[in-house]
Design an enzyme around this catalytic site. Structure first.
Site, PDB file in Angstrom:
ATOM      1  N   ASP A  94      90.382  41.279  87.028  1.00 16.13           N
ATOM      2  CA  ASP A  94      89.377  41.823  87.948  1.00 16.13           C
ATOM      3  C   ASP A  94      88.242  40.836  88.207  1.00 16.13           C
ATOM      4  OD1 ASP A  94      90.664  44.319  88.243  1.00 16.13           O
ATOM      5  OD2 ASP A  94      89.827  44.992  86.336  1.00 16.13           O
ATOM      6  N   ASN A 131      94.956  38.752  80.254  1.00 18.26           N
ATOM      7  CA  ASN A 131      95.178  40.097  79.699  1.00 18.26           C
ATOM      8  C   ASN A 131      96.503  40.129  78.953  1.00 18.26           C
ATOM      9  OD1 ASN A 131      97.307  40.792  81.756  1.00 18.26           O
ATOM     10  ND2 ASN A 131      95.550  40.538  83.130  1.00 18.26           N
ATOM     11  N   LYS A 168      93.332  55.710  92.868  1.00 15.93           N
ATOM     12  CA  LYS A 168      93.777  54.375  93.256  1.00 15.93           C
ATOM     13  C   LYS A 168      94.710  54.445  94.459  1.00 15.93           C
ATOM     14  CE  LYS A 168      95.594  50.102  91.223  1.00 15.93           C
ATOM     15  NZ  LYS A 168      95.987  49.434  89.958  1.00 15.93           N
ATOM     16  N   LYS A 199      86.470  19.835  79.251  1.00 14.50           N
ATOM     17  CA  LYS A 199      86.384  20.799  78.164  1.00 14.50           C
ATOM     18  C   LYS A 199      84.931  21.048  77.776  1.00 14.50           C
ATOM     19  CE  LYS A 199      87.630  21.540  73.331  1.00 14.50           C
ATOM     20  NZ  LYS A 199      88.266  20.990  72.122  1.00 14.50           N
ATOM     21  N   LYS A 201      93.510  52.439  97.761  1.00 15.42           N
ATOM     22  CA  LYS A 201      94.281  51.237  98.117  1.00 15.42           C
ATOM     23  C   LYS A 201      95.266  51.483  99.253  1.00 15.42           C
ATOM     24  CE  LYS A 201      92.142  49.371  94.668  1.00 15.42           C
ATOM     25  NZ  LYS A 201      92.755  48.763  93.497  1.00 15.42           N
ATOM     26  N   PRO A 208      89.442  38.895  94.225  1.00 18.12           N
ATOM     27  CA  PRO A 208      89.979  39.706  95.329  1.00 18.12           C
ATOM     28  C   PRO A 208      90.946  40.746  94.779  1.00 18.12           C
ATOM     29  CG  PRO A 208      90.981  37.527  95.317  1.00 18.12           C
ATOM     30  CD  PRO A 208      89.846  37.481  94.339  1.00 18.12           C
ATOM     31  N   ASP A 209      90.963  41.914  95.393  1.00 21.02           N
ATOM     32  CA  ASP A 209      91.851  43.011  94.998  1.00 21.02           C
ATOM     33  C   ASP A 209      93.101  42.922  95.877  1.00 21.02           C
ATOM     34  OD1 ASP A 209      93.170  45.541  94.841  1.00 21.02           O
ATOM     35  OD2 ASP A 209      91.329  46.416  94.045  1.00 21.02           O
ATOM     36  N   ILE A 210      94.201  42.463  95.293  1.00 23.47           N
ATOM     37  CA  ILE A 210      95.406  42.189  96.090  1.00 23.47           C
ATOM     38  C   ILE A 210      95.963  43.462  96.706  1.00 23.47           C
ATOM     39  CG2 ILE A 210      97.754  41.254  96.031  1.00 23.47           C
ATOM     40  CD1 ILE A 210      96.846  39.427  93.744  1.00 23.47           C
ATOM     41  N   PHE A 229     100.771  49.574  90.606  1.00 27.70           N
ATOM     42  CA  PHE A 229     100.823  50.028  89.216  1.00 27.70           C
ATOM     43  C   PHE A 229      99.407  50.296  88.724  1.00 27.70           C
ATOM     44  CE2 PHE A 229     105.160  49.017  89.283  1.00 27.70           C
ATOM     45  CZ  PHE A 229     105.758  49.384  88.079  1.00 27.70           C
TER      46      PHE A 229
END
Length: 420
Positions: A281, A212, A347, A291, A351, A307-309, A333
Site C-alpha cells: 500500500d 509482505n 472493496k 546502502k 474498486k 497506486p491502487d492497481i 482478492f
C-alpha cells in the site's frame, strides 16, 4: 452417448473399501463407451469383489500383484502406466490417498500411480470422520496442488452407520467427469487472461525493502489452472517463493508501480484479470542510491501511497461516462483478519470489480505461504460461493468455473484434459 471414449485407455484402480462393488458398474460403463479399461486392484479390493468379475467386464486380465508378471517382454506396472490416457482410482481409500501423497509404492496400484505421467482422477470414499481428519485433508491438499483431479464424495448413509460426507460418487457421475477430462472442450480455450501473483517490494536502498508475506502460491495456482483449462495466460508476478508454472507468459514486476504499468498495458486485450498479488500500500518517499549506513538509535521513514492497481482497473473500465467496458471480467482478492464480509463487499463496490475473493488470513493453514486456502467469493448480490479449506489448485479451478459462468463464456477449442 455413443463410443465417446473410443481409442482411450483408462487404468481403473480399485482399493479396499465397501464401495468397491460400484467399480464393476463403472468399468462396464467405460467399456460401453468404447474405452479400453485396464483394471488394477489392491489386495484389499479383492476381499470385496472378485478380480474375475472385473476381468469379465473389462475383457482384460486384472493386475493385482506387482510380482506376477504375465508377459516377460514388458514390466507390467510400467506398461500400464505408459498406456494410460487417464488413471481413475475409485473408490480411493485414505490409505491409497496417503500413499499417493507421500510417494509410497508397495503394491501394483501405488507403483503404477507413481510411474504414470497421465492425468489422475480419484473418487474418495471413507467414513466421514476419516475424510475430515487433518492428515487426510492434508494429503488431499497435496494431491490437489500436484494437479490430481477429484470427484467429490457424496453425503448420505455410510456403510459404517454414520450419516455424512464420504460416500463414493455414483458411477455415472464419475463417467461424466472422465468424459469431460478426455473428450471435453477446454472451457477457457480462446480466452486471454492475466493473473497477478506474489508480494511487491518497495526498496529503501539497494539491499533493503518493504514487502509482505505473500508467497505467490495462489496466483501460481490460478495461472496453472487457467493454462490447463485452455487459456492464453499472462502471469505478472512480483517476489515469490518459487518458480512460476511453465507454459505461461511471465512478466516480472518487483514493485507496485512496475506491476501497474504491466497490467494496464495489457488490460485492453484481456478477457479476464484476476488480481491475486499482494501489492504494497505504501512505498518509501525516498529511495537511497547507496546502502544506508547505521546511525542514530532510531530512524523515521516517510512512506507515500502506492497506486491502487485494482482501483485503476475499475476506473479504466468505467471511464466511458460510467458505462462498463465489455471486458475484461475483473476479480480482486481481499486478505482480511476481521469483518471479512464487510471489508470484501466494501472493496467490491469501491474498486468496481466483478467479484472479490476474500479470506481470513488469521486462520491457521490458509492464506499467505500455505498450500491450502479457504475463501468466500462475493458479487454484487453478496456471497456467491463459499469454499472450505482445500488446496489452492482446487480453489483455482472452482474460481475459473465461476468466472466462466458469470462472464457467459462458452467452451470452445479442441480436445484435451480441460474439464473444470
Amino acid at each position: 452417448m455413443g463410443k465417446l471414449l473410443e481409442g482411450k485407455t483408462i487404468v481403473l484402480g480399485i482399493t479396499g473399501g465397501i464401495a468397491a462393488y460400484k467399480a464393476a458398474t463403472l468399468c462396464s460403463r467405460l467399456v460401453s463407451l468404447g474405452a479400453t479399461v485396464r483394471v488394477v486392484m489392491t489386495e484389499g479390493a479383492t476381499k470385496f469383489i472378485a478380480p474375475l468379475t472385473l476381468q469379465t467386464l473389462s475383457r482384460h486380465p486384472v493386475a493385482t500383484d506387482v510380482f506376477d508378471e504375465h508377459d516377460a517382454s514388458v514390466v507390467q506396472h510400467i506398461d500400464l502406466a505408459d498406456a494410460a490416457d487417464l488413471v481413475v482410482v475409485a473408490p480411493a481409500t485414505a490409505n491409497i490417498i496417503a500413499k499417493m501423497a507421500h510417494g509410497i509404492a508397495d503394491d501394483m496400484l501405488s507403483t503404477t500411480l507413481l510411474a504414470t505421467t497421465a492425468p489422475v482422477l480419484i473418487a474418495p470414499a471413507m467414513n466421514v470422520h476419516m475424510l475430515q481428519h487433518p492428515a487426510v485433508m492434508a494429503n488431499l491438499d497435496t494431491l490437489g496442488s500436484r494437479g490430481v483431479r477429484f470427484v467429490e464424495s457424496g453425503t448420505g448413509q455410510l456403510a459404517c452407520g454414520y450419516v455424512g460426507k464420504g460416500r463414493l460418487a455414483e458411477p455415472d457421475e464419475i463417467v461424466e467427469v472422465v468424459i469431460s477430462l478426455l473428450k471435453g472442450k477446454k472451457p477457457l480455450a480462446g480466452r486471454k487472461v492475466l493473473v497477478t501473483a506474489g508480494g511487491t517490494i518497495e526498496r529503501l536502498d539497494p539491499v533493503r525493502y518493504i514487502t509482505n508475506d505473500s508467497s505467490g502460491k495462489m496466483g501460481f495456482a490460478l495461472a496453472e489452472a487457467a493454462r490447463d483449462l485452455g487459456a492464453d495466460v499472462t502471469l505478472v508476478c512480483a517476489r515469490t517463493d518459487g518458480p512460476p508454472p511453465s507454459g505461461v507468459t511471465v512478466v516480472r514486476t518487483p514493485s507496485a508501480g512496475e506491476m501497474l504499468a504491466a497490467v494496464m498495458e495489457r488490460l485492453p486485450e484481456m478477457d479476464a484479470v484476476v488480481k491475486a498479488a499482494a501489492v504494497a500500500d505504501y512505498r518509501p518517499a525516498e529511495r537511497h542510491e547507496n546502502k544506508m549506513k547505521k546511525g542514530a538509535e532510531t530512524m523515521t521513514l516517510t512512506l507515500v501511497r502506492n497506486p491502487d492497481i485494482l482501483q485503476e482497473i475499475g476506473n479504466w473500465r468505467y471511464s466511458d461516462e460510467g458505462n462498463p467496458r465489455r471486458s475484461p471480467f475483473v476479480v480482486g482478492f481481499a486478505a482480511e483478519t476481521t469483518d471479512v464480509e464487510r471489508h470484501a463487499l466494501d472493496k467490491l463496490a469501491r474498486k468496481r470489480a466483478d467479484l472479490i475473493v476474500a479470506n481470513d488470513v488469521s486462520q491457521e493453514g490458509v492464506g499467505f505461504g500455505a498450500d491450502s486456502n479457504a475463501v468466500n467469493v462475493y458479487g454484487a448480490e453478496g456471497l456467491v460461493l463459499a469454499l472450505d479449506r482445500q488446496s489452492k489448485r482446487r480453489i483455482a479451478e472452482r474460481l475459473w468455473q465461476l468466472i466462466a459462468d458469470r462472464a457467459g463464456w462458452k467452451p470452445s477449442g479442441g480436445e484435451g484434459v480441460g474439464a473444470l
